[in-house]
Design a protein around this motif. Sequence first.
Motif, PDB file in Angstrom:
ATOM      1  N   THR A 130       0.849  -1.190   0.000  1.00 26.30           N
ATOM      2  CA  THR A 130       0.000   0.000   0.000  1.00 26.30           C
ATOM      3  C   THR A 130       0.883   1.238   0.000  1.00 26.30           C
ATOM      4  OG1 THR A 130      -1.585  -1.240   1.338  1.00 26.30           O
ATOM      5  CG2 THR A 130      -1.969   1.121   1.104  1.00 26.30           C
ATOM      6  N   ILE A 131       0.437   2.239  -0.746  1.00 23.33           N
ATOM      7  CA  ILE A 131       1.157   3.507  -0.855  1.00 23.33           C
ATOM      8  C   ILE A 131       0.291   4.604  -0.249  1.00 23.33           C
ATOM      9  CG2 ILE A 131       2.281   5.127  -2.428  1.00 23.33           C
ATOM     10  CD1 ILE A 131       2.364   2.863  -4.487  1.00 23.33           C
ATOM     11  N   TYR A 132       0.888   5.398   0.642  1.00 21.21           N
ATOM     12  CA  TYR A 132       0.210   6.531   1.259  1.00 21.21           C
ATOM     13  C   TYR A 132       0.996   7.799   0.950  1.00 21.21           C
ATOM     14  CZ  TYR A 132      -1.907   2.823   4.127  1.00 21.21           C
ATOM     15  OH  TYR A 132      -2.556   1.697   4.559  1.00 21.21           O
ATOM     16  N   VAL A 133       0.293   8.853   0.553  1.00 18.19           N
ATOM     17  CA  VAL A 133       0.905  10.162   0.355  1.00 18.19           C
ATOM     18  C   VAL A 133       0.111  11.182   1.142  1.00 18.19           C
ATOM     19  CG1 VAL A 133       1.505  11.962  -1.310  1.00 18.19           C
ATOM     20  CG2 VAL A 133       1.764   9.580  -1.938  1.00 18.19           C
ATOM     21  N   ASN A 134       0.787  11.838   2.085  1.00 16.43           N
ATOM     22  CA  ASN A 134       0.151  12.851   2.927  1.00 16.43           C
ATOM     23  C   ASN A 134      -1.115  12.301   3.581  1.00 16.43           C
ATOM     24  OD1 ASN A 134       2.143  14.693   2.146  1.00 16.43           O
ATOM     25  ND2 ASN A 134       0.984  15.268   0.335  1.00 16.43           N
ATOM     26  N   SER A 194      -1.279   0.227   9.596  1.00 21.73           N
ATOM     27  CA  SER A 194      -2.436   0.724   8.854  1.00 21.73           C
ATOM     28  C   SER A 194      -2.304   2.227   8.663  1.00 21.73           C
ATOM     29  CB  SER A 194      -3.730   0.413   9.610  1.00 21.73           C
ATOM     30  OG  SER A 194      -3.765   1.130  10.845  1.00 21.73           O
ATOM     31  N   ALA A 195      -3.245   2.804   7.910  1.00 22.34           N
ATOM     32  CA  ALA A 195      -3.190   4.237   7.659  1.00 22.34           C
ATOM     33  C   ALA A 195      -3.311   5.031   8.954  1.00 22.34           C
ATOM     34  CB  ALA A 195      -4.299   4.638   6.677  1.00 22.34           C
ATOM     35  N   GLU A 196      -4.241   4.624   9.829  1.00 22.94           N
ATOM     36  CA  GLU A 196      -4.412   5.330  11.099  1.00 22.94           C
ATOM     37  C   GLU A 196      -3.189   5.166  11.991  1.00 22.94           C
ATOM     38  OE1 GLU A 196      -6.032   7.722  13.933  1.00 22.94           O
ATOM     39  OE2 GLU A 196      -6.679   7.381  11.870  1.00 22.94           O
TER      40      GLU A 196
END
Length: 1200
Positions: A130-134, A194-196
Amino acid sequence: MSSVRSLSSLTICVCIIMSVCPLRSTATSLWGNMLKFESECLCQLRPEAALPALRELSVCVLVRRTLSTKWTAFVYKAPTKSPIELGLEGKGQLLTVWLFGKQWQVQKELRLHEWHSVCLTWSARAQRMTIYVNRTSLEEMPLSNTSQPQLSQNGTLTLGASHYVQVNGKVKIESGSNLVGEIGLFRMWSKEWSAEELWRLRCADGDVVSWDLRNWKHECSLVPEKSLHCAWPLYKIEMWTLAVHSTPPVNCSMSPEKITRDWLESIFQPNISVLEIVVSPTSHTCPVVNHSAALHAQQTQALGALPNSTCQKCYHSEVHINVEPAANVELVQANVTALLNATFSNNFLNLTADARSIRILPSALFPGVTTLPPAVSPEVTTSERGVTQSLPVKPTSMSTTREPLDLNLTFVGPDIFFRVNLTLSITGNPPEPEGLIKNWVKERLEGNKTMVVLNFIIKNNVGRNMKLNVGLMDSADQQKQYYCTFHVQEFNMNSVAESETFINVSLTSEYKNSSILIKTDDLAIKHIVPEDCKEDTTTSIKYGEYIWPETFPQVIQEMQCTKPVSEKAYRLCQLDPETDETSWADPDMTNCDQLVSITDLTNITVTSDNMAEVAAIIQELVQVQLNNSDELSSHQLTSVVDKLKEVVDINDVKPSIGVSIIDTISNMLLSKTDLTPVSNNILNLTDKIGDTMDFHVGSLSLTAPSVALSMIDVDPDQFGGLTFVVSSVSPESNPKVFLNQSFVSESPPEASATISLPSSIQDFFPPHLRNKTRIQFQFYATDDLFQDQFIASEFLMLNSQIISASIKRGLVVNLQDRVIVTLSHRKPAKPDKVQCMFWDFNKNAGQGGWNNSGCQTQNISPHQTSCLCDHLTQFAVLLDISRAPISETDSYILTMLSYVGCGISCIFLGITLLTYLLFEKLRRDYPSKILINLSVAMLGLNLIFLLNSWLASLSNYGLCISTAAVLHYFLLATFSWMGLEAFHMYMALVKVFNTYVPSYIPKFCAMGWGIPLVIVCLVLAIDKDVYGDIGSDNSSEPYCWLQNEGFFYVTVVAFVLLILLGNMCVFIGVLIQIRKMNANKPSANRHNTVHHLRAVVGLTVLLGLTWLLGFFSFGPGRVVMMYLFTIANTLQGFFVFIFHCLMKENVRKQWSIHFCCGRFSEYSDRSRSATAGSKKKNLVNSESVASENTSTSTAPNLHQ
């Protein structure tokens, strides 16, 4: 109790010392700093911090780009392998993620000069990346085909660039995709978050790779970055501790855990809680170097074995603490390190922590804590703009009462500010002394990470330097004096006196580096107390209303965007560099979306207060719309123009408003928007801007791509003429404008357009405005606003840019001394092909159109034209394209067809000539000999045509004349032999009687080759310069040909037309003869009809009748006719081969004899064939017509 007081005093002293001279151990933390990648600098993971094998991971990097090139954030490669196992790169609007040698790309552009947090998570078990940006998940990619179960251990990791490993194990940078920018954070965990969880770990260090110099070695610049402050509550302390008895031991049974807890709880403030302590087994060999200040310790123990005492212990401890409320990571690290570096003494033990082993990391989870810490306040946000905070987070220090200061108090109150005036002298000749001084000041004051230098201003004391350098002109070590003034912001909450002392000590010490010496001459430090920025409300049409609360100086306040609510707006409470007062800076609304669109413009009421904002909104809305689409819709275009008209009509236009409007018009001109319906409205709009522009200087010019508007206020009594010059390289670039307050008749050669107003034009100045009269000039590099639908039908096109002049409230007509307008051509043109025109607003039922009334055309060169006009308006030059009606695309295609066709014809004409010259039986009759001469002429014509452009490009005057003359000769020779072929057919097929003509073929040769030679020689004798390069006048490609149209029409057009008319008459006669023969043969079947049709086509090619298509290339079907003309005539040599060589039975038999079946000793033609020496017979029979007078026909009884 006395020992506790002693400890407190010692702690206070240590904290004071640490605030001024921080220990070396604190320098290993990279928190609050960024690595600056300006050129190729290597930043790699240390071998001792190598990665373990991982089956899942999370990695986050904080990156800021400063240059729009391909960039690399990080690359990890397995040992002895070149593929990238894990990496992050980017280019344009694409992010590229590497995993196990494969790459994935996602659409996301990281905007320049803004911080961006990019995180990657991967799990081998879940087969997911998974890729997260900002904080936003861009894409989750299943990895079902991933064969590699884990990340390889002991690999190499670099930041800011890819790399390769040499044979000796040394890591080197791979050039080509290096990051130009900064990296402010890099962390890696051995868990897929995870994102959180990633968001809540934004201030925690990684458990695999941390942001600490013990993990990294680099060659890049390490720069403090205030915006990277991050508050966090949980920390892990790692250190080696030496416990030595200070008095005879009474009880040595106390455990190291108990000793460490008592020690830490004694020196830490109440808001720092010790949660968990993990101690390794004690050791009698210890890396700790005893502190020289340890109580009752009279000597320093070297590294090695400890004395044999049960109360002397050396152990490694891992301590987990909680700071409540959360504080800046780098400040907690600095202050806790300062407390641990002081030797602690209780009743019988002295505790010393090795400064080199102390490591304080913001931690995610540790024993006893099963959940991540909640979000803290003040929060640190990672947005499109970067990492900032609401309020300044202060470090722990000592109060002015010398008591420990509770960390809870560090979140209130502003920082301490000083005004520093510094006069210093510099000896030597550094290349940039101002930069050297500024860097020296910042290094001295910002090295302890508790101060920031703001608003630095430096001036050269010129008068003083002149006195110092008298008599030292030949000295290499001249002394110069500089005066500096700046602010210092101290955020460590030290006392004013302590801070002043530190500044004074730091700036009064000399700086010496080889031949350069910096010495302070005078230093003045003033403590200033700037007021807070009071609550302020900003209201705008674009973003709505924002209420900014009261804010401390030099603090960035943040507010939630109205749209979208997930983003934030920022505003700095800035300190003025001159008055020492605070004021609000303009809000940074980069991350917020506008609340209006183009369709909402009709709902906006324009007033004198908001006209500037409305103009700026329209400019931005149009730019955004054209970035997403190629054009504006008709409704959007009408809304924009109408609202701009309201802006201009409301009041006098300020220059800033004019810039917004001109930029908007420029964007529309460069788009694909059809501006014809509103073109006159836009022209009236720019006129109104020029007339109502409010400026206080003599002249003002506004430029944007494709547009220029210049205004000047002239004194009627001193007016002696005016000249406006524009230079424009391309419509996409800003034109350069020049104003000359005199009349200049000649235009500079580099100018795109020039307009010169004579002095007599002052007679048309408005009589009631005698003080100042406004004259404005306009320039347009595109013709989007000047579309005249009728000029195309008149075979005219715009061949220049447009320039205009006008007088405010003045109508200029019937000038005696004419206005001179000089315009450069877009395409070179002959002088008689251009016309000067002006834009008539009343033409075409008020839609506007081009008119030449009142303008005289005065040609200068193929590249420039001057217009003499008796009035003022928009002027341009139109080109007569009646003989050039095709587009550039069609012209290019036709050129390519010509080259290809002529090349094919050359090949097959050569084959035809070889065939007839090699086989004597084929050239016994007259038609074959005529065909050979025609083929030679056509081959010469095609070859010279193919070589013409190359020969012309050599720029040799004599060679170009020779090339044009030879081309002219072979063209005339080709048509001469076509005419002779027709004459022979007439004699053989139409006028059927026996006539003996002596020297028949020699006479044909004399006419076929001699007449063209006479014509060319006459042209050369009359004027050899008739031949030359016509490309310099008509196109960019050089080409040698007849330059004079009179000679062209007489020696080419008339000659060719005469030959073709004669050939057409013969052709018609042949057709009549064939019809008669068919009528005499009632038994003619379908085979004979096809045979005759083939003969007709062959005659058409042989007689060159396809050239007649060139005389019909006009009207609506001219393009189609030109394609047919080009194809038919460039392939004429190929058709000659087909019909007069390949389809001839006797030719095929000769080929068969000599190339396929061997040469027979004797071969006789068919009984109906005859040679030139045969007896007299009828001149032609029916079979000869079918074979078009070739060797299969009966030869006439003519002898040479």
